[in-house]
Design a protein around this motif. Sequence first.
Motif, PDB file in Angstrom:
ATOM      1  N   ALA A  43      43.233  56.311  45.624  1.00  0.00           N
ATOM      2  CA  ALA A  43      43.902  56.658  44.359  1.00  0.00           C
ATOM      3  C   ALA A  43      45.305  56.036  44.307  1.00  0.00           C
ATOM      4  O   ALA A  43      45.759  55.557  43.262  1.00  0.00           O
ATOM      5  N   LYS A  44      45.975  56.032  45.460  1.00  0.00           N
ATOM      6  CA  LYS A  44      47.328  55.455  45.522  1.00  0.00           C
ATOM      7  C   LYS A  44      47.284  53.952  45.253  1.00  0.00           C
ATOM      8  O   LYS A  44      48.130  53.416  44.533  1.00  0.00           O
ATOM      9  N   LYS A  45      46.301  53.292  45.817  1.00  0.00           N
ATOM     10  CA  LYS A  45      46.156  51.842  45.591  1.00  0.00           C
ATOM     11  C   LYS A  45      45.978  51.567  44.098  1.00  0.00           C
ATOM     12  O   LYS A  45      46.606  50.668  43.533  1.00  0.00           O
ATOM     13  N   ILE A  46      45.068  52.317  43.467  1.00  0.00           N
ATOM     14  CA  ILE A  46      44.785  52.108  42.044  1.00  0.00           C
ATOM     15  C   ILE A  46      46.052  52.303  41.217  1.00  0.00           C
ATOM     16  O   ILE A  46      46.339  51.557  40.298  1.00  0.00           O
ATOM     17  N   GLU A  47      46.811  53.306  41.602  1.00  0.00           N
ATOM     18  CA  GLU A  47      47.999  53.680  40.833  1.00  0.00           C
ATOM     19  C   GLU A  47      49.166  52.697  41.020  1.00  0.00           C
ATOM     20  O   GLU A  47      49.971  52.512  40.121  1.00  0.00           O
ATOM     21  N   ALA A  73      45.820  41.542  41.435  1.00  0.00           N
ATOM     22  CA  ALA A  73      45.985  43.010  41.448  1.00  0.00           C
ATOM     23  C   ALA A  73      44.871  43.667  40.614  1.00  0.00           C
ATOM     24  O   ALA A  73      44.275  44.665  41.057  1.00  0.00           O
ATOM     25  N   ILE A  74      44.559  43.103  39.462  1.00  0.00           N
ATOM     26  CA  ILE A  74      43.496  43.679  38.602  1.00  0.00           C
ATOM     27  C   ILE A  74      42.167  43.659  39.359  1.00  0.00           C
ATOM     28  O   ILE A  74      41.412  44.624  39.351  1.00  0.00           O
ATOM     29  N   LYS A  75      41.903  42.542  39.994  1.00  0.00           N
ATOM     30  CA  LYS A  75      40.663  42.396  40.760  1.00  0.00           C
ATOM     31  C   LYS A  75      40.570  43.498  41.822  1.00  0.00           C
ATOM     32  O   LYS A  75      39.562  44.195  41.917  1.00  0.00           O
ATOM     33  N   GLU A  76      41.628  43.660  42.583  1.00  0.00           N
ATOM     34  CA  GLU A  76      41.612  44.654  43.667  1.00  0.00           C
ATOM     35  C   GLU A  76      41.495  46.075  43.113  1.00  0.00           C
ATOM     36  O   GLU A  76      40.763  46.904  43.657  1.00  0.00           O
ATOM     37  N   ILE A  77      42.214  46.336  42.027  1.00  0.00           N
ATOM     38  CA  ILE A  77      42.160  47.678  41.423  1.00  0.00           C
ATOM     39  C   ILE A  77      40.727  48.016  41.012  1.00  0.00           C
ATOM     40  O   ILE A  77      40.241  49.130  41.242  1.00  0.00           O
ATOM     41  N   ASN A  78      40.030  47.043  40.441  1.00  0.00           N
ATOM     42  CA  ASN A  78      38.648  47.311  40.016  1.00  0.00           C
ATOM     43  C   ASN A  78      37.707  47.511  41.197  1.00  0.00           C
ATOM     44  O   ASN A  78      36.758  48.282  41.106  1.00  0.00           O
ATOM     45  N   GLU A  79      37.981  46.829  42.291  1.00  0.00           N
ATOM     46  CA  GLU A  79      37.194  47.075  43.506  1.00  0.00           C
ATOM     47  C   GLU A  79      37.395  48.541  43.945  1.00  0.00           C
ATOM     48  O   GLU A  79      36.442  49.234  44.284  1.00  0.00           O
ATOM     49  N   TYR A  80      38.647  49.002  43.966  1.00  0.00           N
ATOM     50  CA  TYR A  80      38.930  50.381  44.376  1.00  0.00           C
ATOM     51  C   TYR A  80      38.331  51.396  43.399  1.00  0.00           C
ATOM     52  O   TYR A  80      37.835  52.454  43.804  1.00  0.00           O
ATOM     53  N   LYS A  81      38.389  51.043  42.103  1.00  0.00           N
ATOM     54  CA  LYS A  81      37.820  51.969  41.109  1.00  0.00           C
ATOM     55  C   LYS A  81      36.323  52.150  41.336  1.00  0.00           C
ATOM     56  O   LYS A  81      35.782  53.239  41.144  1.00  0.00           O
ATOM     57  N   MET A  82      35.666  51.085  41.765  1.00  0.00           N
ATOM     58  CA  MET A  82      34.235  51.180  42.055  1.00  0.00           C
ATOM     59  C   MET A  82      33.990  52.128  43.228  1.00  0.00           C
ATOM     60  O   MET A  82      33.043  52.893  43.224  1.00  0.00           O
ATOM     61  N   GLN A  83      34.871  52.043  44.236  1.00  0.00           N
ATOM     62  CA  GLN A  83      34.716  52.938  45.394  1.00  0.00           C
ATOM     63  C   GLN A  83      34.813  54.402  44.967  1.00  0.00           C
ATOM     64  O   GLN A  83      34.045  55.240  45.409  1.00  0.00           O
ATOM     65  N   LEU A  84      35.771  54.675  44.090  1.00  0.00           N
ATOM     66  CA  LEU A  84      35.912  56.049  43.616  1.00  0.00           C
ATOM     67  C   LEU A  84      34.727  56.456  42.756  1.00  0.00           C
ATOM     68  O   LEU A  84      34.203  57.557  42.886  1.00  0.00           O
ATOM     69  N   TYR A  85      34.298  55.533  41.885  1.00  0.00           N
ATOM     70  CA  TYR A  85      33.186  55.837  40.979  1.00  0.00           C
ATOM     71  C   TYR A  85      31.923  56.175  41.759  1.00  0.00           C
ATOM     72  O   TYR A  85      31.189  57.091  41.393  1.00  0.00           O
ATOM     73  N   TYR A  86      31.690  55.428  42.821  1.00  0.00           N
ATOM     74  CA  TYR A  86      30.492  55.682  43.636  1.00  0.00           C
ATOM     75  C   TYR A  86      30.743  56.680  44.769  1.00  0.00           C
ATOM     76  O   TYR A  86      29.919  56.847  45.653  1.00  0.00           O
ATOM     77  N   ARG A  87      31.877  57.324  44.684  1.00  0.00           N
ATOM     78  CA  ARG A  87      32.242  58.407  45.615  1.00  0.00           C
ATOM     79  C   ARG A  87      32.075  58.012  47.082  1.00  0.00           C
ATOM     80  O   ARG A  87      31.473  58.736  47.876  1.00  0.00           O
ATOM     81  N   LEU A  98      49.658  47.185  41.178  1.00  0.00           N
ATOM     82  CA  LEU A  98      50.330  46.236  40.266  1.00  0.00           C
ATOM     83  C   LEU A  98      51.797  46.072  40.646  1.00  0.00           C
ATOM     84  O   LEU A  98      52.331  44.957  40.661  1.00  0.00           O
ATOM     85  N   TYR A  99      52.425  47.210  40.976  1.00  0.00           N
ATOM     86  CA  TYR A  99      53.877  47.210  41.203  1.00  0.00           C
ATOM     87  C   TYR A  99      54.229  46.662  42.589  1.00  0.00           C
ATOM     88  O   TYR A  99      55.242  45.973  42.754  1.00  0.00           O
ATOM     89  N   THR A 100      53.383  46.978  43.564  1.00  0.00           N
ATOM     90  CA  THR A 100      53.674  46.456  44.904  1.00  0.00           C
ATOM     91  C   THR A 100      53.447  44.934  44.917  1.00  0.00           C
ATOM     92  O   THR A 100      54.198  44.207  45.554  1.00  0.00           O
ATOM     93  N   HIS A 101      52.443  44.474  44.193  1.00  0.00           N
ATOM     94  CA  HIS A 101      52.208  43.019  44.133  1.00  0.00           C
ATOM     95  C   HIS A 101      53.391  42.304  43.471  1.00  0.00           C
ATOM     96  O   HIS A 101      53.818  41.250  43.930  1.00  0.00           O
ATOM     97  N   VAL A 102      53.901  42.895  42.395  1.00  0.00           N
ATOM     98  CA  VAL A 102      55.048  42.274  41.708  1.00  0.00           C
ATOM     99  C   VAL A 102      56.268  42.278  42.633  1.00  0.00           C
ATOM    100  O   VAL A 102      56.956  41.258  42.769  1.00  0.00           O
TER     101      VAL A 102
END
Lengths: 264, 323
Positions: free
Chosen positions: A150-154, A124-138, A157-161
């Motif tokens: 944004a929903k994925k980032i938010e 989940a952390i790995k995927e979240i950071n991939e998505y954060k990069m997408q947002l960062y680079y617009r 963690l919980y959907t994976h659990v």
Amino acid sequence: MQTSSMDTGSLKTLIKEKMHNSYLEKYVKNPVLSEDKLFMLTSILNNADLPDYKKENYIVSTMLVQMALDTHDLVPKTDDSEQSNTEKVTKQLSVLAGDYYSGLYYLLLSEIEDIEMVHILATAIKEINEYKMQLYYREIESFDTFIIIAKKIETLLYTHVAEFVGETTISGIAAGWLFTSKLNDETQHMLHTGTSTMFSIWHKQTSSSDAITIRAAKKHINKEIASVRNRLTHFPKHLIAVKTHILKTLNEFPFENRTIVEEG
Amino acid sequence: MKLSKTYGYLNKELDIIEYALGNAIQADHDVLREASTQLLQAGGKRIRPVFVLLCGQLGNFNIDRIKTVAVSLELIHMASLVHDDVIDDAELRRGKPTIKQLYGNRVAMYTGDYILARALENITLLPKPTAHRVLSKTMVQVATGEIEQIKDKFNWDQNLRNYLRRIKRKTALLIATSCKLGAIATDVSEENAEKLYRYGYYIGMSYQIIDDILDFTASENELGKPAGNDLLQGNITLPVLIAMKDKEFNNLVRETFEDPERVSKAQMANLLTEMKKTNAITESYKISDHYLKKALNELETIPNHKAKQTLQSIAKYIGKRRS
């Protein structure tokens, strides 16, 4: 809302105890520990076929990961040459605090020999950071895409659990409800202060006015609420307490009611 | 002689690990992948994988398990480097621009978190609960050590114990853990795995002490930064602590750093000259040698093996390191 052995209040205390480091606390203002996320985690694990100590560990370690990610988001984007020594130390300790909480999550799960859960959270952390990069680079084509990322980032963690412990019914609702709550907070903040951490990313790449963004956000809130309400109608009986709580909070969201009035 | 020559016969296995490291950081996002790959290609001694390999050879060697451990430990080390560069606001690492410098703090944070997540995903392939307990405990202690390092900056009243605890967490524990995890992965007996852990711990202590000595004795060219840079940053290392036993030097340090932001090059040069007049460097080497002897002692009862000889050679090499 209770897990089979602990309430969210005790869990919150436990998480704070785990995170406690007096030197860090002197300089780093910890991100808010989300009551909604804690509630959702306890709800996910409440009925899972697991011993109490595992449920507790899963909740604490997942929240530690959340705090680690949120703390790293506090690191300023750039270093100001005029930065005071205290600001410099705060930045340095924000980096280390996040790393420390990440280590704690792994330690907690290793102590109970639950390596599978280490894997679930790491993915989940790995995927979240991939998505954060997408947002960062617009790399966002539209407001809809922005909302999806944004929903994925938010909520990842919980959907994976939820999926890991076999609570697939609650997984979609968890994501929908948590994100609605976040969208609502950000929209309210934008309305009252003219700023929003989440929407600032979107604003940087478009010429959308605040009013247009708020309108679009309200539309998404309503869409999410409708989806959650729909899913709740098929919710299993053993999750009735969760359903009641979610419905109560949905009724308290201001935008849904307001939109209904406007449309009516 | 180069350190890498002592374990040249491991090149095939090290290549396998290097290839696996490259595969482990193939992120979907272009920049994330580029940043991670650039960090990997900047090189480094790969000392942790070497210790994993060597200690793994003392058991029922299995390259897949060893690869899993070695890749994760190196990724953990890499992730910490990316974050350290944000902490230190560093522009260069190994002569090349840092991720923080090229892409900014935010990308450096995401890259570090991504690499760490990959390390943890990867290590879960190892079905050894003890290994996870050891590694996770080490990760927490390493972070605590770095926090302590910031806390202890410019604290002239700290003692030798503070320093030793700090370098234990900063350097020694991850080397000790590399040795122990290599051993656990290949079913080396618990007793010998413990000895290898202590060997790695003592080697790490000695290695860091020598690094701290070199900060004062090596040239700017050799260091890639000005001599005495650690002290300038407020990191009080063993040579300084020993030299501060001298009352005059003690006063001089405190006076020089009354305002740490305004220490001139001339003042630093003077401090270095005065330090060399004390017995600080000789005494620091003695302490480093003491740790090396302890490292070698731990190996004595380990069964004879080529890997054991290499571990001994590495210890001797570290003891002679002067640049």
